[in-house]
Design a protein around this motif. Structure first.
Motif, PDB file in Angstrom:
ATOM      1  N   LEU A 103      50.595  49.785  41.302  1.00  0.00           N
ATOM      2  CA  LEU A 103      49.169  49.675  41.041  1.00  0.00           C
ATOM      3  C   LEU A 103      48.540  48.746  42.068  1.00  0.00           C
ATOM      4  O   LEU A 103      49.189  47.826  42.563  1.00  0.00           O
ATOM      5  N   LEU A 104      47.289  48.987  42.364  1.00  0.00           N
ATOM      6  CA  LEU A 104      46.515  48.120  43.240  1.00  0.00           C
ATOM      7  C   LEU A 104      45.525  47.354  42.377  1.00  0.00           C
ATOM      8  O   LEU A 104      44.748  47.964  41.633  1.00  0.00           O
ATOM      9  N   LEU A 105      45.571  46.031  42.459  1.00  0.00           N
ATOM     10  CA  LEU A 105      44.649  45.165  41.728  1.00  0.00           C
ATOM     11  C   LEU A 105      43.821  44.415  42.749  1.00  0.00           C
ATOM     12  O   LEU A 105      44.371  43.750  43.641  1.00  0.00           O
ATOM     13  N   ALA A 106      42.501  44.528  42.648  1.00  0.00           N
ATOM     14  CA  ALA A 106      41.618  43.900  43.622  1.00  0.00           C
ATOM     15  C   ALA A 106      40.459  43.210  42.916  1.00  0.00           C
ATOM     16  O   ALA A 106      40.022  43.649  41.856  1.00  0.00           O
ATOM     17  N   GLU A 107      39.986  42.133  43.539  1.00  0.00           N
ATOM     18  CA  GLU A 107      38.800  41.470  43.013  1.00  0.00           C
ATOM     19  C   GLU A 107      37.605  42.401  43.144  1.00  0.00           C
ATOM     20  O   GLU A 107      37.462  43.119  44.125  1.00  0.00           O
ATOM     21  N   ARG A 108      36.769  42.368  42.134  1.00  0.00           N
ATOM     22  CA  ARG A 108      35.557  43.187  42.160  1.00  0.00           C
ATOM     23  C   ARG A 108      34.427  42.360  42.760  1.00  0.00           C
ATOM     24  O   ARG A 108      34.151  41.250  42.312  1.00  0.00           O
ATOM     25  N   ASN A 109      33.796  42.878  43.780  1.00  0.00           N
ATOM     26  CA  ASN A 109      32.689  42.217  44.475  1.00  0.00           C
ATOM     27  C   ASN A 109      33.086  40.866  45.055  1.00  0.00           C
ATOM     28  O   ASN A 109      32.248  39.997  45.229  1.00  0.00           O
ATOM     29  N   GLY A 110      34.368  40.662  45.297  1.00  0.00           N
ATOM     30  CA  GLY A 110      34.813  39.416  45.914  1.00  0.00           C
ATOM     31  C   GLY A 110      34.698  38.195  45.034  1.00  0.00           C
ATOM     32  O   GLY A 110      34.799  37.074  45.514  1.00  0.00           O
ATOM     33  N   ASP A 111      34.486  38.389  43.750  1.00  0.00           N
ATOM     34  CA  ASP A 111      34.307  37.253  42.842  1.00  0.00           C
ATOM     35  C   ASP A 111      35.067  37.533  41.543  1.00  0.00           C
ATOM     36  O   ASP A 111      34.753  38.492  40.843  1.00  0.00           O
ATOM     37  N   PRO A 112      36.049  36.691  41.195  1.00  0.00           N
ATOM     38  CA  PRO A 112      36.808  36.922  39.964  1.00  0.00           C
ATOM     39  C   PRO A 112      35.932  36.963  38.707  1.00  0.00           C
ATOM     40  O   PRO A 112      36.301  37.586  37.714  1.00  0.00           O
TER      41      PRO A 112
END
Length: 120
Positions: A15-24
């Motif tokens: 799975l790929l987990l990424a911050e949304r909009n660069g802000d946790p």
């Protein structure tokens, strides 16, 4: 996308987990990576859509385990089932072609192995 990580399980799920909009504080995005057994998974209709996770770990874990992973496993099952059906259809076509070449009433038999001819 400032931060992202690939999560891998011992069962092969990636799975790929990424911050949304660069802000946790905005949460995270989660999406599946295609298993290595499939080389044609771009724009695959079986792939489950990614989801937006809440910023807090408890609700995010619940969304993953109760919603996303069951959808992922179902999509993977459907993809594998489709691969089996496609292979069986291809075998049926080859069988029908061999039967047509041999003519009506002739049984179609599997080719003998080299060992049956005494080859090694």
């Amino acid at each position: 996308m400032p931060y992202a990580v690939k999560l891998t399980s011992d069962t092969g799920i990636e799975l790929l987990l990424a911050e949304r909009n660069g802000d946790p504080a905005h949460g995270y995005l989660l999406a599946a990576l295609a298993p290595q057994e499939f080389d044609d998974s771009y724009d695959n209709s079986y792939a489950p859509p990614g989801i937006v996770l809440p910023p807090h770990s408890g609700p995010a874990a619940t969304a993953i385990t109760d919603t996303y992973l069951p959808a992922y496993r179902g999509a993977l099952h459907e993809r594998r089932l489709d691969a089996v059906v496609t292979a069986l259809e291809r075998l049926r076509d080859e069988y029908d072609t061999a039967a047509a070449i041999r003519g009506p009433g002739s049984p179609v038999t599997a080719p003998r192995s080299p060992a049956a001819h005494g080859w090694r």
